[in-house]
Write a protein that holds these residues in place. Structure first.
Motif, mmCIF file in Angstrom:
data_model
loop_
_atom_site.group_PDB
_atom_site.id
_atom_site.type_symbol
_atom_site.label_atom_id
_atom_site.label_comp_id
_atom_site.label_asym_id
_atom_site.label_seq_id
_atom_site.Cartn_x
_atom_site.Cartn_y
_atom_site.Cartn_z
ATOM 1 N N ASP A 1 -17.152 19.773 11.860
ATOM 2 C CA ASP A 1 -16.677 20.041 13.157
ATOM 3 C C ASP A 1 -15.145 19.592 13.527
ATOM 4 N N PRO A 2 -14.148 20.364 14.122
ATOM 5 C CA PRO A 2 -12.977 19.671 14.379
ATOM 6 C C PRO A 2 -12.696 18.107 14.380
ATOM 7 N N ASP A 3 -13.611 17.618 15.163
ATOM 8 C CA ASP A 3 -13.631 16.382 15.373
ATOM 9 C C ASP A 3 -13.968 15.443 14.087
ATOM 10 N N GLU A 4 -14.970 16.260 13.169
ATOM 11 C CA GLU A 4 -15.033 15.616 12.010
ATOM 12 C C GLU A 4 -13.821 15.721 11.088
ATOM 13 N N LEU A 5 -13.112 16.642 11.194
ATOM 14 C CA LEU A 5 -11.942 16.986 10.424
ATOM 15 C C LEU A 5 -10.921 16.008 10.888
ATOM 16 N N ALA A 6 -10.785 15.698 12.065
ATOM 17 C CA ALA A 6 -9.866 14.651 12.771
ATOM 18 C C ALA A 6 -10.302 13.243 12.171
ATOM 19 N N VAL A 7 -11.472 12.961 12.398
ATOM 20 C CA VAL A 7 -11.857 11.638 11.380
ATOM 21 C C VAL A 7 -11.388 11.553 10.052
ATOM 22 N N MET A 8 -11.428 12.684 9.259
ATOM 23 C CA MET A 8 -11.194 12.584 7.621
ATOM 24 C C MET A 8 -9.698 12.518 7.658
ATOM 25 N N ALA A 9 -8.717 13.231 8.548
ATOM 26 C CA ALA A 9 -7.410 13.170 8.536
ATOM 27 C C ALA A 9 -6.988 11.807 8.948
ATOM 28 N N LEU A 10 -7.611 10.882 9.731
ATOM 29 C CA LEU A 10 -7.239 9.707 10.067
ATOM 30 C C LEU A 10 -7.694 8.823 9.073
ATOM 31 N N LEU A 11 -8.543 8.891 8.248
ATOM 32 C CA LEU A 11 -9.030 8.144 7.226
ATOM 33 C C LEU A 11 -8.123 8.235 6.091
ATOM 34 N N GLY A 12 -7.922 9.608 5.802
ATOM 35 C CA GLY A 12 -7.104 10.073 4.680
ATOM 36 C C GLY A 12 -5.440 9.532 4.855
ATOM 37 N N ALA A 13 -4.978 9.560 6.241
ATOM 38 C CA ALA A 13 -3.704 9.147 6.401
ATOM 39 C C ALA A 13 -3.521 7.494 6.231
ATOM 40 N N THR A 14 -4.625 6.893 6.449
ATOM 41 C CA THR A 14 -4.792 5.274 6.209
ATOM 42 C C THR A 14 -4.550 5.135 4.888
ATOM 43 N N VAL A 15 -5.511 5.780 3.980
ATOM 44 C CA VAL A 15 -5.460 5.516 2.868
ATOM 45 C C VAL A 15 -4.142 5.919 2.134
ATOM 46 N N GLY A 16 -3.713 7.173 2.517
ATOM 47 C CA GLY A 16 -2.171 7.449 2.064
ATOM 48 C C GLY A 16 -1.110 6.272 2.337
ATOM 49 N N ARG A 17 -1.141 5.840 3.600
ATOM 50 C CA ARG A 17 -0.374 4.790 3.967
ATOM 51 C C ARG A 17 -0.363 3.445 3.048
ATOM 52 N N LEU A 18 -1.534 3.007 2.670
ATOM 53 C CA LEU A 18 -1.735 2.039 1.646
ATOM 54 C C LEU A 18 -1.492 2.284 0.241
ATOM 55 N N TYR A 19 -1.530 3.452 -0.007
ATOM 56 C CA TYR A 19 -0.905 3.799 -1.514
ATOM 57 C C TYR A 19 0.871 3.868 -1.414
ATOM 58 N N ALA A 20 0.972 4.638 -0.247
ATOM 59 C CA ALA A 20 2.549 4.698 -0.241
ATOM 60 C C ALA A 20 3.330 3.301 0.073
ATOM 61 N N GLU A 21 2.585 2.255 0.475
ATOM 62 C CA GLU A 21 3.188 0.973 0.817
ATOM 63 C C GLU A 21 2.817 0.364 -0.472
ATOM 64 N N GLN A 22 2.040 0.597 -1.567
ATOM 65 C CA GLN A 22 1.586 -0.201 -2.495
ATOM 66 C C GLN A 22 0.881 -1.293 -2.244
ATOM 67 N N ALA A 23 -0.017 -1.098 -1.153
ATOM 68 C CA ALA A 23 -0.608 -2.372 -0.679
ATOM 69 C C ALA A 23 -1.941 -2.632 -1.350
ATOM 70 N N GLY A 24 -1.655 -3.209 -2.558
ATOM 71 C CA GLY A 24 -2.958 -3.424 -3.403
ATOM 72 C C GLY A 24 -3.215 -2.277 -4.117
ATOM 73 N N LEU A 25 -2.568 -1.093 -4.154
ATOM 74 C CA LEU A 25 -2.842 0.092 -4.609
ATOM 75 C C LEU A 25 -1.766 0.496 -5.463
ATOM 76 N N PRO A 26 -2.127 1.321 -6.516
ATOM 77 C CA PRO A 26 -3.488 1.541 -7.108
ATOM 78 C C PRO A 26 -4.043 0.514 -7.666
ATOM 79 N N VAL A 27 -5.300 0.387 -7.875
ATOM 80 C CA VAL A 27 -6.041 -0.522 -8.408
ATOM 81 C C VAL A 27 -6.031 -0.634 -10.080
ATOM 82 N N GLN A 28 -5.854 0.464 -10.335
ATOM 83 C CA GLN A 28 -5.838 0.640 -11.868
ATOM 84 C C GLN A 28 -4.501 0.645 -12.455
ATOM 85 N N SER A 29 -4.245 0.005 -13.652
ATOM 86 C CA SER A 29 -2.783 0.211 -14.028
ATOM 87 C C SER A 29 -2.819 1.616 -14.917
#
Length: 417
Positions: free
Chosen positions: A147-175
């Motif tokens: 559903d479009p609402d579910e896609l929106a949820v996934m987009a928000l979660l993915g954007a948050t994960v992307g922000r953490l990686y872009a800011e290197q906020a404890g990520l990546p966890v592997q060397s």
């Protein structure tokens, strides 16, 4: 399409998800990102989507990956490698959120997820600077379109994960980087010299005592000195074996893979542990389980490494528990302790070669930083995987999974890395 009532629930859950993500960045436990933030995100997303399980696989420059966070019915996959062909099939061009059929992944994972009630995966490709760094997956139990609402949820979660990686906020966890040949050699020499010094010093000290004061020592003192020399010699031999294996970047030898009785192998391995360690082990093993598929001869070394770690970091009055279980596609065993526990940001780094939680002359715990590295290498060459996680109530759970040996295999495993 989702029913009207379900759409309303998703809309409400989306609003709660936005509030949860805002709280995530202000909570001291998750504000710095890393695995605590990813674990919190998965639980928020699982609730918002009504999904039975979710997982995040971190990708690397070699085109493969590893499941670094998982919740719900996906928890069994924590620590599992993701092969390059799976990454290639999952990283599709175009919109970042899309449907992946279970058949697009390996047969073992597909059957496992089907048995747990999943029909397909809603996948979000997390990109940073135009390159994929992670895959976020939600397992869906109904055979329907997203559903479009579910896609929106996934987009928000993915954007948050992307922000953490872009800011290197404890990520990546592997060397992902390589030390380089010179730096790696220097680190190998430094670790080797540090770790060899203690047993050699103890052996020499007791040997000198026996040589210089033999006549002054009674029989008990002589036997005690000989016992310590023997124990330290065994430790030294084991350390040399690990250093040699790690220096060639391979677990020892060519494996001989086939079905075997894991419960029997664990009982025998536990019975042959060093005496002090054997007294601490409490067996909670079933009478029988389905056969495992792997190299039985590797189980004693794997159990010794995991049990030694549990013993090292635990109070002397707490038992180290050895348990085993199975599911539709795998058999597993766990080593559980009530020790100091493991920080979330370290649960993947502990498997890196030469990695140590503390360093320098003030280190509280010895070790070359090779044991868990070799355990992972050994088990993954048997198409299995290893994970560490905090234990409820304190301590650590070390879990080893191997394929079941009583299921049809498409092709024989080679046992090569």
């Amino acid at each position: 399409m989702l029913p009207a009532g379900r759409i309303l629930l998703v809309e409400v859950a989306y609003r709660e998800l936005t509030l949860g993500i805002a709280a995530l960045f202000s909570d001291p436990e998750t504000a710095h990102g890393g695995l605590p933030a990813l674990d919190r995100l998965l639980h928020l997303g699982q609730y918002a989507l009504g999904a039975p399980g979710m997982a995040i696989a971190e990708l690397n420059e070699a085109g493969s990956g590893r499941v670094i966070a998982a919740s719900g019915t996906a928890a069994w996959a924590l620590g599992r490698p993701v092969q390059p062909y799976v990454v290639a099939a999952a990283c599709r061009p175009g919109p970042p959120t899309y449907r992946i059929e279970l058949g697009a992944i390996d047969d073992e994972s597909s059957e496992q997820m089907t048995s747990l009630g999943s029909r397909w995966i809603m996948l979000h490709r997390v990109d940073v600077d135009g390159a994929p760094v992670a895959l976020l997956g939600a397992f869906v139990a109904e055979d329907r379109a997203a559903d479009p609402d579910e896609l929106a949820v996934m987009a928000l979660l993915g954007a948050t994960v992307g922000r953490l990686y872009a800011e290197q906020a404890g990520l990546p966890v592997q060397s992902h980087g390589n030390l380089g040949e010179l730096a790696d050699r220097e680190l190998f020499i430094a670790v080797t010299s540090h770790e060899l010094r203690t047993p050699v010093t103890v052996i020499k000290g007791y040997a000198d005592t026996l040589r210089d004061h033999w006549s002054q020592l009674d029989e008990k003192a002589r036997r005690d000195a000989a016992r310590v020399i023997g124990q330290r010699s065994d430790e030294l031999a084991r350390l040399v074996d690990r250093l040699l294996a790690a220096s060639t970047d391979s677990a020892a030898g060519t494996l001989s893979l086939g079905p075997f009785d894991l419960v029997e192998a664990l009982r025998q391995a536990a019975a042959n542990l060093p005496a002090d360690l054997r007294r601490r082990i409490r067996l909670e093993l079933p009478e029988r389980m389905p056969l495992a598929y792997g190299d039985r001869t590797t189980i004693p070394n794997v159990l010794t490494e995991l049990a030694t770690n549990a013993d090292k970091y635990s109070g002397r009055d707490e038992p180290v528990v050895l348990s085993a279980a199975h599911d539709r596609r795998t058999v597993l065993f766990q080593v559980l302790d009530r020790g100091i526990g493991i920080a979330p940001e370290q649960v993947h780094r502990v498997f890196e070669r030469f990695w140590q939680a503390d360093s320098g002359d003030g280190r509280r715990y010895g070790g070359a930083g090779l044991g868990l590295y070799l355990v992972r290498k050994t088990i993954e060459r048997q198409n299995g995987w290893v994970s560490l996680r905090p234990r409820d109530g304190g301590g650590t759970v070390a879990e080893v999974r191997l394929p079941r040996g009583d299921v049809k295999r498409d092709a024989p495993a080679s046992g090569e890395a």
